[in-house]
Design an enzyme around this catalytic site. Structure first.
Site, PDB file in Angstrom:
ATOM      1  N   HIS A 129       0.867  -1.181   0.000  1.00 35.83           N
ATOM      2  CA  HIS A 129       0.000   0.000   0.000  1.00 35.83           C
ATOM      3  C   HIS A 129       0.908   1.237   0.000  1.00 35.83           C
ATOM      4  O   HIS A 129       2.022   1.187   0.515  1.00 35.83           O
ATOM      5  CB  HIS A 129      -0.845  -0.059   1.282  1.00 35.83           C
ATOM      6  N   GLN A 208      -4.484  -5.054   7.083  1.00 36.58           N
ATOM      7  CA  GLN A 208      -5.490  -6.008   6.611  1.00 36.58           C
ATOM      8  C   GLN A 208      -5.490  -7.289   7.435  1.00 36.58           C
ATOM      9  O   GLN A 208      -6.544  -7.899   7.641  1.00 36.58           O
ATOM     10  CB  GLN A 208      -5.241  -6.350   5.126  1.00 36.58           C
ATOM     11  N   LYS A 231     -10.166  -0.138  10.527  1.00 32.03           N
ATOM     12  CA  LYS A 231     -10.418  -1.379   9.776  1.00 32.03           C
ATOM     13  C   LYS A 231     -10.735  -2.530  10.733  1.00 32.03           C
ATOM     14  O   LYS A 231     -11.060  -3.632  10.308  1.00 32.03           O
ATOM     15  CB  LYS A 231      -9.196  -1.742   8.931  1.00 32.03           C
TER      16      LYS A 231
END
Lengths: 416, 161
Positions: A129, A208, A231
């Site tokens: 990312h 993630q 997240k």
């Protein structure tokens, strides 16, 4: 190791915990498939944040009055929860930041500037990312460090054939544990062992992976792990850096101000103990408490169960997409869900990602379209944008079915 | 799907599926100008031939979503063979259609967008008005027009030099 093949998650009950899932979009049930971008929040998180503002709000680590003590205790309790959640044994190793991006920048500005000089090597991968790319580009411009890239295979796994050469002389391996575009799960422990053998430190982008699977920073044998709250079912505005205590002790401060000092004179300052040395200014107090509540929520479910759920749902969705669209739809990433988290990027041959996203929104389905802040990876894929669906604990097969039906409408709409 | 039908009017889909004036022109004499939409990766490439104050030929290349590519196609058809002044009036009119207020300074009078639209025949371009209801897509529709404006400015500067 765990009974991960069967999901025991009662998704209907989970869904009832998330107030936003009760709303409609364009008259349709909200089907939220963008958790890899930011997750929705359970009532428990909203209530914890509301409670601290209503009952115990004051600045932390300053006042000696009752509610200041309560706020400080809640803030530090959140730190301990977050530490335990990722297998850290020492809560001083959790530095609260604004988000994972700031956590990685903290390492780049503090540790890397104190330890890396011209010609030193940082190893990244093509899966990263932008948050784990641009801080190192900035360092390269400033210090002249060298950046090397671990390539990817045709199914977007890391291609480790040349890893020893890449790691030769490296000072830092900075790697994601799971791609936010292809869902590829990276063998962090294996890579870290090889990096360590080469004398490199290891930074892991856990954005993630931390919300989707059990994570143990010591099993990874990492030095730094960055992740965000938003997240992780928690609020935006707070994230965390986990780092080994001895590294944090040796690192210079990142930002200067209140809270991060032990003493200040007209001549200079003495920094505070870790982790507060890295937490200049009034922190995001209610957000930290919310992040702690989110961690509690996920731990009550169990991260093995969360991972089993993500794997089963991802496999179901991969199969459903392949059955319905065949070769007309390109799905990126590893073929099966064993090596991927709950993220699926895809592209119709003839329809642009943004047009797909627009049409499925009409059906109440929220998917992301674009480069997903991973332009080096998009260049490898040879496309400017993909559409991405990603799953959280509150998604079920009906959501995957809704995605397939909405995509079928998009395909029909743009049919030539 | 009424909202969607407003956005993706049949004429737009037609231009997307069968874009007009695709291709290249030799540079020079043609002028090459490119534009990108960094958020979604839309790309518009324009080959512009301007002679004696007239846009004598236009070719387009690039890739992107249906709105950006249809707008590019419609723009190329609208300005080809037109005097540069008419092309500039079309740019202003199109931006007015997209409700974009140009050079609005603080404290200045509210710009009257209808003034930019008056006397300009937009024709097919009016089909793009539905985009206004989808604010994030406005930049897809205007990309081609910004590229045209840049190209006209650059060719004007070249001919003065």
């Amino acid at each position: 190791m765990m009974s991960a093949t069967t999901s025991t998650l009662d998704v209907a009950r989970i869904q009832a915990d998330f107030p936003i899932l009760a709303r409609t979009v364009n008259g349709k049930r909200l089907v939220y498939l963008d958790s890899a971008s930011s997750a929705q929040k359970p009532e428990a998180v909203l209530a914890a944040m509301d409670r601290i503002y209503r009952e115990s709000y004051a600045n932390v680590h300053r006042g000696v009055y009752t509610i200041a003590e309560e706020a400080t205790a809640a803030f530090e309790a959140a730190r301990t929860k977050v530490a335990r959640f990722i297998g850290a044994t020492d809560s001083r190793e959790i530095v609260f930041t604004r988000n994972a991006t700031e956590a990685i920048n903290l390492v780049a500005y503090s540790w890397a500037r104190a330890n890396l000089r011209e010609g030193d090597v940082i190893v990244l991968s093509h899966l990263e990312h932008h948050a784990n790319v641009v801080p190192w580009h900035i360092l390269r411009q400033e210090r002249g460090v060298e950046i090397r890239w671990i390539p990817i295979t045709a199914d977007q796994r890391l291609d480790l054939d040349g890893l020893d050469d890449l790691l030769d002389g490296a000072k830092l391996l900075a790697i994601t544990a799971m791609s936010n575009v292809t869902g590829t799960i990276v063998d962090v422990a294996g890579l870290a062992a090889r990096a360590r053998a080469a004398g490199a430190h290891v930074l892991v982008d856990g954005c993630q992976a931390v919300p989707q699977m059990p994570v143990d920073v010591h099993a990874w044998d990492a030095d730094f792990v960055a992740f965000s709250s938003h997240k992780l079912l928690g609020p935006a505005g707070i994230g965390a850096l986990w780092a080994r205590a001895e590294l944090l002790e040796a690192m210079p401060p990142f930002m200067g101000g209140g809270e991060m000092i032990r003493d200040v004179t007209t001549e200079g300052f003495l920094p505070n103990d870790i982790p507060w040395k890295f937490e200049a200014g009034t922190p995001a107090i209610a957000e930290a408490v919310g992040m702690g509540a989110a961690v509690d929520y996920l731990q009550a479910i169990g991260m093995d169960t969360v991972r089993a759920h993500e794997r089963a749902l991802t496999q179901y969705a991969l199969d459903a997409l392949a059955d319905r669209f065949g070769d007309r739809l390109t799905v990126y990433g590893p073929a099966g869900a064993d090596d991927r988290g709950g993220v699926i990027s895809f592209l119709f041959d003839e329809i642009h990602a943004h047009d797909v996203s627009q049409v499925v929104d009409e059906e109440g389905v929220c998917v992301r379209a674009g480069h997903h802040c991973a332009k080096p990876l998009m260049r490898q894929l040879g496309v400017p944008a993909t559409t991405r669906a990603s799953f959280g604990v509150y998604n079920d097969r009906a959501d995957a079915d809704a995605l397939v039906e909405a995509l079928a409408k998009a395909e029909a709409f743009f049919a030539i | 799907m009424s909202g969607l039908q407003d956005l993706y009017r049949e004429i737009i889909l037609d231009h997307y599926r069968a874009p007009r004036n695709r291709g290249e022109l030799p540079v020079p004499p043609a002028h090459l100008v490119e534009g990108f939409n960094p958020l979604c990766g839309d790309e518009v490439v324009l080959y512009l031939e301007v002679e004696d104050g007239v846009v004598t030929d236009v070719k387009t290349a690039g890739q992107g979503c249906s709105i950006s590519q249809a707008s590019t196609s419609m723009m190329s058809a609208a300005v080809k063979g037109k005097p540069v002044d008419d092309a500039r009036a079309l740019i202003r009119a199109f931006k007015a259609l997209m409700s974009i207020h140009e050079s609005k300074l603080e404290g200045a009078e509210e710009t009257d967008l209808s003034a930019d639209l008056e006397g300009v025949r937009l024709g097919d371009l009016e089909a793009l008005q539905g985009v206004v209801k989808f604010p994030v897509r406005i930049k897809c529709a205007t990309l081609a027009w910004n590229v045209l404006q840049q190209g006209l400015d650059e060719t004007a500067a070249e001919s003065e030099a």
